[in-house]
Write an enzyme that holds these catalytic residues in place. Structure first.
Site, PDB file in Angstrom:
ATOM      1  N   ASN A  90      -8.533   1.733  10.589  1.00 39.29           N
ATOM      2  CA  ASN A  90      -7.704   1.408  11.745  1.00 39.29           C
ATOM      3  C   ASN A  90      -8.229   2.102  12.999  1.00 39.29           C
ATOM      4  O   ASN A  90      -8.693   1.478  13.943  1.00 39.29           O
ATOM      5  CB  ASN A  90      -6.257   1.787  11.480  1.00 39.29           C
ATOM      6  CG  ASN A  90      -5.287   1.320  12.569  1.00 39.29           C
ATOM      7  OD1 ASN A  90      -4.091   1.483  12.451  1.00 39.29           O
ATOM      8  ND2 ASN A  90      -5.777   0.716  13.643  1.00 39.29           N
ATOM      9  N   THR A  91      -8.193   3.440  12.993  1.00 38.03           N
ATOM     10  CA  THR A  91      -8.552   4.210  14.186  1.00 38.03           C
ATOM     11  C   THR A  91      -9.970   3.926  14.658  1.00 38.03           C
ATOM     12  O   THR A  91     -10.237   3.874  15.866  1.00 38.03           O
ATOM     13  CB  THR A  91      -8.387   5.715  13.918  1.00 38.03           C
ATOM     14  OG1 THR A  91      -7.094   5.958  13.362  1.00 38.03           O
ATOM     15  CG2 THR A  91      -8.520   6.512  15.199  1.00 38.03           C
ATOM     16  N   LYS A  93       0.856  -1.188   0.000  1.00 34.73           N
ATOM     17  CA  LYS A  93       0.000   0.000   0.000  1.00 34.73           C
ATOM     18  C   LYS A  93       0.891   1.238   0.000  1.00 34.73           C
ATOM     19  O   LYS A  93       1.704   1.432   0.910  1.00 34.73           O
ATOM     20  CB  LYS A  93      -0.920   0.012   1.211  1.00 34.73           C
ATOM     21  CG  LYS A  93      -1.825   1.255   1.230  1.00 34.73           C
ATOM     22  CD  LYS A  93      -2.424   1.511   2.590  1.00 34.73           C
ATOM     23  CE  LYS A  93      -3.028   2.910   2.627  1.00 34.73           C
ATOM     24  NZ  LYS A  93      -3.435   3.308   3.990  1.00 34.73           N
ATOM     25  N   ALA A 153      -9.477   5.555   4.960  1.00 40.37           N
ATOM     26  CA  ALA A 153      -9.351   6.696   5.883  1.00 40.37           C
ATOM     27  C   ALA A 153     -10.678   7.411   6.112  1.00 40.37           C
ATOM     28  O   ALA A 153     -11.457   7.630   5.185  1.00 40.37           O
ATOM     29  CB  ALA A 153      -8.311   7.697   5.403  1.00 40.37           C
ATOM     30  N   GLY A 154     -10.894   7.776   7.371  1.00 38.78           N
ATOM     31  CA  GLY A 154     -12.012   8.631   7.741  1.00 38.78           C
ATOM     32  C   GLY A 154     -13.217   7.926   8.312  1.00 38.78           C
ATOM     33  O   GLY A 154     -14.106   8.575   8.872  1.00 38.78           O
TER      34      GLY A 154
END
Length: 328
Positions: free
Chosen positions: A280-281, A171, A258-259
């Site tokens: 992830n987060t 990635k 993301a996001g």
């Protein structure tokens, strides 16, 4: 003999092989990649390549960056010729420890996990590593370039990652600044070109721009990964129209990257027709990461089924569910 290792000067009594040096440092050679004077040392040559006075070494390993899922009705997706049943990809960073990381990945049903590449902690080389908890034999490791702000750094990082683990599927992300972590597209394009030429299969984090996405596909990238919103923000899918345009424009897999903040965000991404979601987060920073991982697994499956089913048309007027004929 003085040698610079991972940015720190160290002294040794005499010249020695890379293998002997790793032994003195207490580092398992099977778990690391070594770069000597900006040249990657093949694992097969550790016992032959000498380390001399003034050499500069980088010793890196995988760290947390990024169970098989039950087969979905549509059979999953394929990237670079490799089939995957789970459309949820997860990162391995930000958890409280490697044990929690492993449990969350198991609950998510993900088959692909992203991993970052960082210097080995030589002050305590016996410290546990990600591979001690998350096996590359069970999961597909997807080395990424998190933290890279130039094409050169990204290419160098992934070359080291390939040496450490032997994977060509990677990635790519090249960031523009530390505030937004938004992709630097000129550097991303330059890095993608170099990596593809070097035999890598590149999944690429990019802006939600259909034109840039098409350029990346035409270059040979195997998957396009437009941001849903800023990395780690939890803002959800801010520009669904442009992401849908990307999906309509390119033929390689499109995965929102993301996001994502919660399960409904993942479902929205899948209802747009995307092939998968990387997060992830949203899992690692949930109050209960294991439960959230399970929620994300179900949301991705539900969103995909909803997309395949086809939503009802939107109307500007009411339409009763019950028939009016025979009304008392």
């Amino acid at each position: 003999m003085k040698v610079m290792i991972n940015g720190e000067e160290r002294s040794f009594s005499a010249s020695m092989s890379v293998e002997s040096l790793l032994g003195e440092l207490g580092v398992d050679p099977r778990k690391v990649a070594v770069e000597r004077n900006l040249e990657i040392v093949p694992k097969s040559s550790y016992d032959q390549i000498a380390v001399d006075d003034g050499d500069r070494l980088e010793i890196v390993a995988f760290i947390g960056g990024g169970s098989n899922a039950a087969a979905t009705d549509d059979g999953g997706f394929t990237v670079a010729g490799k089939p995957f049943r789970s459309r949820l990809l997860v990162g391995t960073g930000k958890y409280k420890d490697f044990e929690e990381t492993a449990r969350a990945i198991e609950a998510s049903g993900a088959e692909i996990v992203t991993v970052a590449v960082r210097r080995v902690n030589l002050s305590d080389p016996s410290q546990p590593m990600l591979v001690d908890y998350v096996s590359p034999k069970k999961y597909t490791f997807l080395p990424n370039t998190a933290g890279c702000y130039t094409a050169d750094d990204a290419v160098r990082t992934l070359r080291l990652a390939r040496e450490a683990g032997g994977w060509n599927l990677v990635k790519l992300e090249v960031l523009g600044d530390q505030t937004t972590l938004y992709p630097n597209m000129p550097e991303t394009l330059r890095a993608a070109e170099a990596l593809i030429k070097d035999g890598f299969e590149v999944m690429v984090y990019c802006s939600d721009d259909p034109i840039q996405a098409k350029i990346l596909e035409d270059m040979g990238c195997v998957a396009i990964m437009p941001l849903g919103s800023l990395i780690g923000s939890g803002l959800g899918i801010l520009n669904p129209i442009t992401i849908r345009l990307i999906k309509d424009l390119v033929k390689v897999p499109v995965l929102v990257d993301a996001g994502v903040g919660t399960a409904s965000d993942a479902a929205v991404a899948m209802e747009l027709g995307c092939d998968g979601v990387l997060m992830n987060t949203a899992i690692a920073h949930a109050k209960d990461p294991i439960r959230m991982a399970r929620a994300m697994k179900l949301a991705v499956e539900a969103g995909r089924l909803s997309y395949l089913a086809g939503r009802m048309p939107k109307k500007s007027y009411a339409d009763p569910s019950s028939p009016l004929a025979g009304l008392i």
